[in-house]
Design a protein around this motif. Structure first.
Motif, PDB file in Angstrom:
ATOM      1  N   LEU A  57     -15.330   0.953  -5.961  1.00 17.31           N
ATOM      2  CA  LEU A  57     -15.674   0.348  -5.065  1.00 17.31           C
ATOM      3  C   LEU A  57     -17.303  -0.065  -4.997  1.00 17.31           C
ATOM      4  O   LEU A  57     -17.527  -1.042  -4.637  1.00 17.31           O
ATOM      5  N   ILE A  58     -18.029   0.883  -5.419  1.00 17.43           N
ATOM      6  CA  ILE A  58     -19.470   0.764  -5.721  1.00 17.43           C
ATOM      7  C   ILE A  58     -19.632  -0.376  -6.763  1.00 17.43           C
ATOM      8  O   ILE A  58     -20.436  -1.194  -6.573  1.00 17.43           O
ATOM      9  N   ALA A  59     -18.757  -0.144  -7.740  1.00 16.21           N
ATOM     10  CA  ALA A  59     -18.959  -1.018  -9.009  1.00 16.21           C
ATOM     11  C   ALA A  59     -18.401  -2.613  -8.458  1.00 16.21           C
ATOM     12  O   ALA A  59     -19.180  -3.355  -8.844  1.00 16.21           O
ATOM     13  N   LEU A  60     -17.461  -2.800  -7.811  1.00 17.33           N
ATOM     14  CA  LEU A  60     -17.073  -4.101  -7.313  1.00 17.33           C
ATOM     15  C   LEU A  60     -18.227  -4.647  -6.286  1.00 17.33           C
ATOM     16  O   LEU A  60     -18.556  -5.826  -6.406  1.00 17.33           O
ATOM     17  N   GLY A  61     -18.761  -3.541  -5.525  1.00 15.89           N
ATOM     18  CA  GLY A  61     -19.834  -4.197  -4.913  1.00 15.89           C
ATOM     19  C   GLY A  61     -21.074  -4.822  -5.608  1.00 15.89           C
ATOM     20  O   GLY A  61     -21.755  -5.468  -5.022  1.00 15.89           O
ATOM     21  N   ARG A  62     -21.404  -4.133  -6.787  1.00 16.09           N
ATOM     22  CA  ARG A  62     -22.357  -4.688  -7.471  1.00 16.09           C
ATOM     23  C   ARG A  62     -22.220  -5.917  -8.177  1.00 16.09           C
ATOM     24  O   ARG A  62     -22.930  -6.746  -8.677  1.00 16.09           O
ATOM     25  N   GLU A  63     -20.807  -6.196  -8.126  1.00 23.64           N
ATOM     26  CA  GLU A  63     -20.480  -7.481  -8.867  1.00 23.64           C
ATOM     27  C   GLU A  63     -20.750  -8.629  -7.968  1.00 23.64           C
ATOM     28  O   GLU A  63     -20.817  -9.759  -8.401  1.00 23.64           O
ATOM     29  N   VAL A  64     -20.752  -8.472  -6.416  1.00 21.69           N
ATOM     30  CA  VAL A  64     -21.000  -9.308  -5.342  1.00 21.69           C
ATOM     31  C   VAL A  64     -22.508  -9.585  -5.577  1.00 21.69           C
ATOM     32  O   VAL A  64     -23.431  -8.659  -5.636  1.00 21.69           O
ATOM     33  N   SER A  65     -22.995 -10.974  -5.327  1.00 23.89           N
ATOM     34  CA  SER A  65     -24.503 -11.454  -5.105  1.00 23.89           C
ATOM     35  C   SER A  65     -24.659 -11.402  -3.751  1.00 23.89           C
ATOM     36  O   SER A  65     -24.133 -12.170  -3.028  1.00 23.89           O
ATOM     37  N   TRP A  66     -25.721 -10.507  -3.354  1.00 22.70           N
ATOM     38  CA  TRP A  66     -25.893 -10.218  -1.898  1.00 22.70           C
ATOM     39  C   TRP A  66     -27.104 -11.080  -1.382  1.00 22.70           C
ATOM     40  O   TRP A  66     -28.121 -10.946  -2.452  1.00 22.70           O
ATOM     41  N   LEU A  99      -7.860  -2.888  -3.877  1.00 19.47           N
ATOM     42  CA  LEU A  99      -6.422  -2.021  -4.109  1.00 19.47           C
ATOM     43  C   LEU A  99      -5.400  -2.943  -4.626  1.00 19.47           C
ATOM     44  O   LEU A  99      -4.487  -2.380  -5.274  1.00 19.47           O
ATOM     45  N   GLU A 100      -5.277  -4.311  -4.123  1.00 19.91           N
ATOM     46  CA  GLU A 100      -4.427  -5.241  -4.258  1.00 19.91           C
ATOM     47  C   GLU A 100      -4.679  -5.927  -5.527  1.00 19.91           C
ATOM     48  O   GLU A 100      -3.732  -6.116  -6.620  1.00 19.91           O
ATOM     49  N   ASP A 101      -5.757  -6.444  -5.933  1.00 19.76           N
ATOM     50  CA  ASP A 101      -6.220  -7.144  -7.193  1.00 19.76           C
ATOM     51  C   ASP A 101      -7.048  -6.659  -8.193  1.00 19.76           C
ATOM     52  O   ASP A 101      -7.298  -7.385  -9.280  1.00 19.76           O
ATOM     53  N   ASP A 102      -7.813  -5.319  -7.879  1.00 19.23           N
ATOM     54  CA  ASP A 102      -8.711  -4.625  -8.606  1.00 19.23           C
ATOM     55  C   ASP A 102      -9.948  -5.869  -8.798  1.00 19.23           C
ATOM     56  O   ASP A 102     -10.287  -5.858 -10.173  1.00 19.23           O
ATOM     57  N   ASN A 125       0.767  -1.163   0.208  1.00 17.86           N
ATOM     58  CA  ASN A 125      -0.027   0.065   0.009  1.00 17.86           C
ATOM     59  C   ASN A 125       1.026   1.373   0.036  1.00 17.86           C
ATOM     60  O   ASN A 125       0.666   2.185  -0.509  1.00 17.86           O
ATOM     61  N   ILE A 126       1.856   1.038   0.761  1.00 19.46           N
ATOM     62  CA  ILE A 126       2.757   2.474   0.705  1.00 19.46           C
ATOM     63  C   ILE A 126       3.697   2.784  -0.672  1.00 19.46           C
ATOM     64  O   ILE A 126       3.693   3.718  -1.103  1.00 19.46           O
ATOM     65  N   GLU A 127       4.097   1.660  -1.118  1.00 18.09           N
ATOM     66  CA  GLU A 127       4.683   1.583  -2.321  1.00 18.09           C
ATOM     67  C   GLU A 127       3.811   2.126  -3.524  1.00 18.09           C
ATOM     68  O   GLU A 127       4.117   2.787  -4.482  1.00 18.09           O
ATOM     69  N   ARG A 128       2.423   1.831  -3.354  1.00 20.72           N
ATOM     70  CA  ARG A 128       1.562   2.531  -4.487  1.00 20.72           C
ATOM     71  C   ARG A 128       0.793   3.589  -4.046  1.00 20.72           C
ATOM     72  O   ARG A 128       0.304   4.203  -4.931  1.00 20.72           O
ATOM     73  N   ILE A 145      -4.963   4.580   5.234  1.00 23.59           N
ATOM     74  CA  ILE A 145      -5.054   3.958   4.044  1.00 23.59           C
ATOM     75  C   ILE A 145      -6.299   4.683   3.001  1.00 23.59           C
ATOM     76  O   ILE A 145      -7.437   4.685   3.602  1.00 23.59           O
ATOM     77  N   ARG A 146      -5.988   5.040   1.971  1.00 26.56           N
ATOM     78  CA  ARG A 146      -7.008   5.553   1.162  1.00 26.56           C
ATOM     79  C   ARG A 146      -8.312   4.805   0.854  1.00 26.56           C
ATOM     80  O   ARG A 146      -8.118   3.435   0.664  1.00 26.56           O
ATOM     81  N   ASN A 147      -9.468   5.109   1.122  1.00 28.45           N
ATOM     82  CA  ASN A 147     -10.459   4.590   0.932  1.00 28.45           C
ATOM     83  C   ASN A 147     -11.660   4.913   0.220  1.00 28.45           C
ATOM     84  O   ASN A 147     -12.880   4.382   0.191  1.00 28.45           O
TER      85      ASN A 147
END
Length: 857
Positions: free
Chosen positions: A418-427, A566-569, A191-194, A405-407
């Motif tokens: 983050l909103i888009a990834l949340g919509r890829e999850v089936s809730w 942040l790590e794997d997009d 996270n620091i490096e990026r 950590i940036r959020n």
């Protein structure tokens, strides 16, 4: 195969089958099979690691059962299941428990005592004052944390085993182990490096008891008594006073401005002018800002550094000075702000210095009353105040240097991702996604991940010291990944030696640790071998399921998704299953703070684990469930069902099935066709994470099977001379086999016990049933059940035993039903002990006439 006992019972099944499953490796993750079949054949679970600081409560049993039902279903569907268990050891709850349990507190200035023994051991000792706790070194304190959490984890595992969780106990992790520390530190260094992690000096929400910074996600509002104090600020032009109302008069010395809404005509003439503060006579500007509330108090407020979160926003956006007067201990600091120039102002401040916020408020109100600058009496009211969710006193805001950590709070592109990834999850249920999106959209600051505590993952950095021995925060020293895990207080940065620690031109260690969520946000990585076991990581990630409670969507779910983004997009899992709360009979959420928590051990022992699992599985995801330990109705129903499973299985197994048996009878075919539909419905429900629906349809059929079908065919099944005996015996055995598999994800012990009476191996390793395509007509079973109910009712109304013989009976039924009834006449006559049975047409099924056989006196 096991011998069928004379009197089947639930008692003792938990210990018996847990030992058997462990010996057989029933629930072990078959890595070789997973590697051979590939990722698509694996079902992986990002299991919640319970906090190892105290005891589990009934809410844990509730939500973890939901997960286990789904896991068992997927295992029987042929998936290779990766179902680990973690223990959340580090963090504030563990430290508090250790303090109370052993009567100690950590003092990092003290040396390590290898022979230290705590003053006492046991109990919660919540009434013990910090001053009475024995101070010990950081290392001694951490050793006690390690000792107590290991003991707690043993108790937790024993309870989970009693509950029948099909966890692979070889796949466990602790959030304070060397592997965990390495993973957490490595992720942070990346996270620091990026550029995603950074350090800043800023106003910080601070718990004065824990002496630690608190993140936005850990806040909760609690109603507290307060009072408005009306104070007179003096206009610089001498044209009178400006009255403000405040709940924090003790912060008057930290006042930096007055603020009103830009559209407020009352104060528009004052914008750009100055006023002088009461008591301290400090000149401050009058400014405009849209967050000021025209209808609150007098419509104009004082800005202090810092009374609440709004003060921080005003301070930052209006570029105001910082005159913080509250220290990290929650007391007014000794050194007065430079702007207090007069002797009277300094004397007034001296009256407050060293006092707690409460005492300082009491004294300054007295001083303001004496000076005549408080108008009228305080006006009491109640309002919401921010607390740390595990704290006892309101938070203060102090200026500290922390890691973040940036959020997405200040980065719209990241927030949208983050909103888009949340919509890829089936809730499951889907509406829980809205809570996640509301949280992301409402973030006001980046994620504060540093904590001023002791038992946690060390933040892996040092700071270069300048020629004066001061930290140079622009020169952060980081270790090489190959050196992890490290503790900067004992390890040395590359290029330095130990004798350069703390000296000018040398280095200084970061003593803060990570917030517990900064470690728990990496549970997929911790369990799945990220950067440690590449093959395993590729077999299980992204995970299939994240199960959790709704109250930690903003913390655990969000932070895990953030770290993965942040790590794997990508999203860290495909599905999120969110359980509801357990509430008491008054519909209040159970919590330790309310004192209404029920611990599950006694409930499990009294009623049996299958009964408790039944209660949990009866509630849908996202739905709150009431629990009354004095009258646990649903648990009693579950126990009755589990006992019936054992007794029904024993009864069915008394009928031998000939080797050449086929289904030849219409009623048997109808029952199996109905069961086919049940299998289809239950499978569809479990696919959709609706375990409650799957249980409902299965249980409903099971009671029809026992109360109606079994009664209807038992005479035929008993009689080897009956041409329909083989058909009945085969249908009964087939249905039992299917029903045990359908019920096995919920009633794990009763079904395993019954299965062992006529099968080798475990029911939990058997294939999930699939519709067999039985050609029967379910309407025949329905008609037969209705007819049986009518016959029973007729005998009951006559106040006769169901075994009473009947010479003649006329059964009336709708025309559409008569054809079905003709196909089951033989079974109806046998079960009703009816000599002559006649059928007649009517609007509803009922006994039109009955003639009982003469009874011998």
């Amino acid at each position: 195969m096991a011998e069928i006992p004379d009197k089947p019972a639930l008692e003792g099944l938990e210990k018996k089958w847990d030992a058997a499953w462990s010996a057989r490796g029933t629930y072990l993750f078959d890595r070789a099979s997973a590697a051979a079949s590939g990722r698509q054949a694996v079902f992986s679970v990002d299991t919640p690691p319970p906090t190892a600081s105290g005891s589990l409560h009934i809410g844990h049993v509730f939500s973890y059962t939901h997960t286990d039902v789904k896991v068992r279903f997927e295992r029987m569907r042929g998936k290779t299941v990766f179902y680990p268990m973690g223990w959340d050891d580090n963090g504030l709850p563990t430290e508090r428990r250790v303090q109370n349990y052993y009567g100690v507190r950590c003092d990092p200035t003290l040396p390590y005592d290898p022979d230290f023994a705590p003053p006492f051991e046991g109990g919660d000792n919540k009434s013990t004052k910090a001053a009475d706790q024995r101070p010990i070194s950081r290392r001694n304190f951490i050793e006690l944390c390690e000792k107590l959490t290991v003991e707690d984890e043993k108790h937790f595992e024993a309870l989970w085993r009693d509950l029948g969780l099909s966890v692979d106990w070889t796949q466990t992790y602790r959030t304070i182990s060397d592997d965990t520390i390495r993973t957490s530190q490595l992720a942070f260094l990346r996270n620091i490096e990026r550029g995603e992690a950074y350090q800043a000096l800023a106003p910080t929400l601070w718990d004065i008891d824990f002496r630690s910074a608190i993140a936005q996600a850990e806040l909760e509002d609690r109603d507290q008594p307060a009072a408005y104090h009306r104070l007179a600020f003096h206009r610089a032009d001498g044209a009178g006073d400006v009255h403000i109302e405040t709940t924090r008069p003790e912060l008057l010395a930290a006042c930096v401005a007055l603020v009103a809404h830009p559209d407020d005509e009352r104060y528009q003439p004052l914008f750009g002018t100055t006023v002088r503060t009461p008591l301290f006579d400090v000149e401050v500007p009058v400014l405009a800002h849209p967050l000021a509330q025209q209808d609150k108090g007098s419509g104009i407020a004082m800005i202090c550094t810092f009374g609440d979160v709004t003060d921080i926003i005003w301070w930052r956006e209006l570029d105001l000075p910082n005159r913080t007067i509250i220290g990290q201990d929650g007391r007014v600091i000794a050194e007065a702000p430079d702007v207090l120039a007069t002797d009277a102002a300094k004397a007034a401040y001296a009256e407050l210095a060293g006092k707690t916020v409460f005492s300082a408020k009491k004294r300054i109100v007295e001083l303001l009353a004496e000076s005549g600058e408080m108008i009228g009496d305080p006006k009491p009211f109640t309002h919401a105040v921010k607390f740390f969710e595990k704290g006892d006193r309101p938070l203060e805001i102090v200026s500290t240097r922390q890691w973040y950590i940036r959020n997405g709070a200040r980065d719209e592109q990241l927030r949208e991702r983050l909103i888009a990834l949340g919509r890829e999850v089936s809730w499951h249920p889907d509406f829980m996604r809205v809570r996640y999106e509301n949280w992301v959209g409402g973030l006001t600051g980046d994620w504060l991940v540093s904590r001023q505590r002791f038992f946690g993952v060390p933040i892996p950095v040092w700071y270069a010291l300048d020629d004066d021995g001061e930290r140079d925060y622009s020169r952060v020293l980081t270790p090489d990944a190959s050196a992890l895990p490290i503790d900067p207080t004992t390890h040395v940065p590359s290029g330095y030696t130990e004798d350069q620690r703390g000296v000018p031109g040398g280095f200084d260690a970061e003593t803060d640790v990570f917030d517990t969520w900064a470690t728990s946000s990496l549970t997929p990585q911790l369990a799945g071998g990220w950067q440690r076991d590449e093959e395993l990581w590729n077999l299980v990630a992204p995970f299939d399921l994240r199960p959790q409670g709704q109250d930690i969507i903003r913390t655990w779910l969000f932070s895990t998704l953030l770290r993965s983004a942040l790590e794997d997009d990508r999203a860290p899992w495909t599905d999120a299953a969110i359980s509801g709360f357990i509430v008491d009979p008054d519909r209040k959420k159970m919590s330790k703070s309310k004192g209404n928590v029920v611990t599950p051990a006694d409930i499990l022992a009294q009623h049996g684990s299958d009964a408790v699992r039944y209660w949990a599985a009866s509630s849908r995801l996202g739905t709150d469930a009431a629990f009354d330990p004095q009258n646990p109705t649903q648990i009693k129903i579950g126990r009755r069902l589990a006992i019936k499973v054992l007794n029904a299985a024993k009864f069915v197994l008394t009928f031998p099935v000939p080797g050449d048996a086929h289904i030849t009878d219409a009623l048997d075919a109808a029952m199996l066709a109905t069961l086919d539909d049940v299998v289809a419905q239950a499978t569809k429900a479990l696919d959709a994470y609706d375990h409650a629906r799957a249980l409902e349809v299965t249980e409903s059929f099971f009671w029809t099977f026992c109360d109606d079908y079994l009664e209807l065919v038992k005479e035929r099944a008993y009689d080897p001379s009956d041409t329909g005996q083989a058909s009945a015996a085969l249908a009964l055995r087939t249905a039992l086999d299917t029903l045990l598999r359908l019920l096995s994800p919920v009633l794990v012990f009763a079904t395993e016990e019954a299965w062992s009476w006529f099968h080798h191996g475990s029911v939990h390793g058997a294939p999930w049933p699939t519709p067999g395509g039985a050609p029967g007509d379910p309407a025949i079973l329905t008609a037969a059940s209705e007819a049986l109910i009518a016959i029973r009712r007729a005998k009951t109304e006559a106040k006769l035993s169901q075994k009473t013989p009947v010479d003649a009976l006329t059964l009336a039924a709708p025309a559409a039903t008569l054809g079905a009834l003709r196909q089951v006449e033989g079974d109806l006559r046998a079960v009703g002990r009816i000599e002559r049975l006649e059928l007649a047409e009517a609007e509803s099924t009922h006994v039109a006439a009955i003639e009982f056989a003469e009874r011998e006196d």
